[in-house]
Design a protein around this motif. Structure first.
Motif, PDB file in Angstrom:
ATOM      1  N   ARG A 137       1.982   7.538   1.807  1.00 25.55           N
ATOM      2  CA  ARG A 137       2.423   7.469   3.202  1.00 25.55           C
ATOM      3  C   ARG A 137       1.416   6.710   4.062  1.00 25.55           C
ATOM      4  O   ARG A 137       1.791   5.895   4.901  1.00 25.55           O
ATOM      5  CB  ARG A 137       2.641   8.886   3.754  1.00 25.55           C
ATOM      6  N   GLU A 138       0.121   6.949   3.846  1.00 27.85           N
ATOM      7  CA  GLU A 138      -0.916   6.244   4.610  1.00 27.85           C
ATOM      8  C   GLU A 138      -0.936   4.749   4.284  1.00 27.85           C
ATOM      9  O   GLU A 138      -1.127   3.921   5.175  1.00 27.85           O
ATOM     10  CB  GLU A 138      -2.291   6.860   4.347  1.00 27.85           C
ATOM     11  N   VAL A 139      -0.731   4.403   3.028  1.00 27.20           N
ATOM     12  CA  VAL A 139      -0.690   2.993   2.638  1.00 27.20           C
ATOM     13  C   VAL A 139       0.526   2.322   3.279  1.00 27.20           C
ATOM     14  O   VAL A 139       0.419   1.232   3.854  1.00 27.20           O
ATOM     15  CB  VAL A 139      -0.660   2.828   1.096  1.00 27.20           C
ATOM     16  N   ASP A 140       1.681   2.988   3.212  1.00 27.51           N
ATOM     17  CA  ASP A 140       2.897   2.461   3.851  1.00 27.51           C
ATOM     18  C   ASP A 140       2.658   2.229   5.340  1.00 27.51           C
ATOM     19  O   ASP A 140       3.042   1.190   5.881  1.00 27.51           O
ATOM     20  CB  ASP A 140       4.073   3.438   3.686  1.00 27.51           C
ATOM     21  N   GLN A 141       2.053   3.209   6.004  1.00 29.75           N
ATOM     22  CA  GLN A 141       1.806   3.113   7.441  1.00 29.75           C
ATOM     23  C   GLN A 141       0.869   1.946   7.761  1.00 29.75           C
ATOM     24  O   GLN A 141       1.086   1.220   8.727  1.00 29.75           O
ATOM     25  CB  GLN A 141       1.219   4.436   7.968  1.00 29.75           C
ATOM     26  N   ALA A 142      -0.161   1.756   6.955  1.00 29.19           N
ATOM     27  CA  ALA A 142      -1.100   0.648   7.178  1.00 29.19           C
ATOM     28  C   ALA A 142      -0.388  -0.697   7.031  1.00 29.19           C
ATOM     29  O   ALA A 142      -0.577  -1.600   7.857  1.00 29.19           O
ATOM     30  CB  ALA A 142      -2.272   0.743   6.209  1.00 29.19           C
ATOM     31  N   ILE A 143       0.454  -0.828   6.009  1.00 23.59           N
ATOM     32  CA  ILE A 143       1.173  -2.087   5.781  1.00 23.59           C
ATOM     33  C   ILE A 143       2.087  -2.387   6.962  1.00 23.59           C
ATOM     34  O   ILE A 143       2.175  -3.520   7.431  1.00 23.59           O
ATOM     35  CB  ILE A 143       1.966  -2.035   4.452  1.00 23.59           C
ATOM     36  N   LYS A 144       2.761  -1.357   7.477  1.00 22.59           N
ATOM     37  CA  LYS A 144       3.700  -1.551   8.588  1.00 22.59           C
ATOM     38  C   LYS A 144       3.008  -1.770   9.923  1.00 22.59           C
ATOM     39  O   LYS A 144       3.505  -2.501  10.773  1.00 22.59           O
ATOM     40  CB  LYS A 144       4.615  -0.328   8.716  1.00 22.59           C
ATOM     41  N   SER A 145       1.856  -1.133  10.141  1.00 22.80           N
ATOM     42  CA  SER A 145       1.268  -1.114  11.480  1.00 22.80           C
ATOM     43  C   SER A 145       0.227  -2.193  11.757  1.00 22.80           C
ATOM     44  O   SER A 145      -0.023  -2.508  12.915  1.00 22.80           O
ATOM     45  CB  SER A 145       0.655   0.262  11.764  1.00 22.80           C
TER      46      SER A 145
END
Length: 149
Positions: free
Chosen positions: A12-20
């Motif tokens: 979830r943190e990796v996904d959030q970093a990629i998106k943000s």
């Protein structure tokens, strides 16, 4: 030196970093905190993080915590460094068969700085793949492993 850089501990943190992360190169170092080569790479990343702060954001990702991404990017050698820009996976032609990630540690801080600058400039022009500015003799050589063929 891995304690100086922020860590992403789950998918979830990796996904959030990629998106943000917007308008900067997102650098994800996949590896382990206790691996000698990872520590060498982390030292280079930590020393350049401030200089590249206007162009890049650097995170460390433990391969054991995010097996989904480890499998997706086919990370069989550590450390492996993957780059994104505005949610797009950036590919780099290192003169090797694999353009999706940089495997191993950079020889010098300047090699890493040059690579980030080239990725950033290429991404700002809309390119999804750029040619590596690193001297081919400074790029670690490895054999691709094809499993199940």
């Amino acid at each position: 030196m891995s304690f100086l850089l922020p860590k992403l501990t789950c998918k979830r943190e990796v996904d959030q970093a990629i998106k943000s992360v917007a308008e900067k190169v997102l650098v994800l170092r996949f590896g382990r905190d206790n691996d000698a080569v990872c520590l060498q790479l982390d030292d280079i990343l930590a020393k350049t993080a401030h200089d590249l702060s206007k162009m890049a954001v650097i995170y460390l990702v433990d391969v054991n915590n995010v097996p989904v991404y480890t499998q997706y990017f086919d990370i069989s050698y550590i450390p492996s460094t993957v780059f994104f820009f505005n949610g797009q996976h950036m590919k780099v032609d290192y003169g090797s068969p694999d353009h999706t990630k940089f495997v191993g540690s950079f020889k010098t801080k300047q090699d890493f700085i040059d690579l980030i600058e080239v990725i950033y400039r290429g991404a700002m022009r809309g390119k999804l793949i750029v040619r590596s500015p690193i001297d081919p003799s400074n790029i670690p050589k490895y054999d691709l492993l094809y499993q199940g063929i």
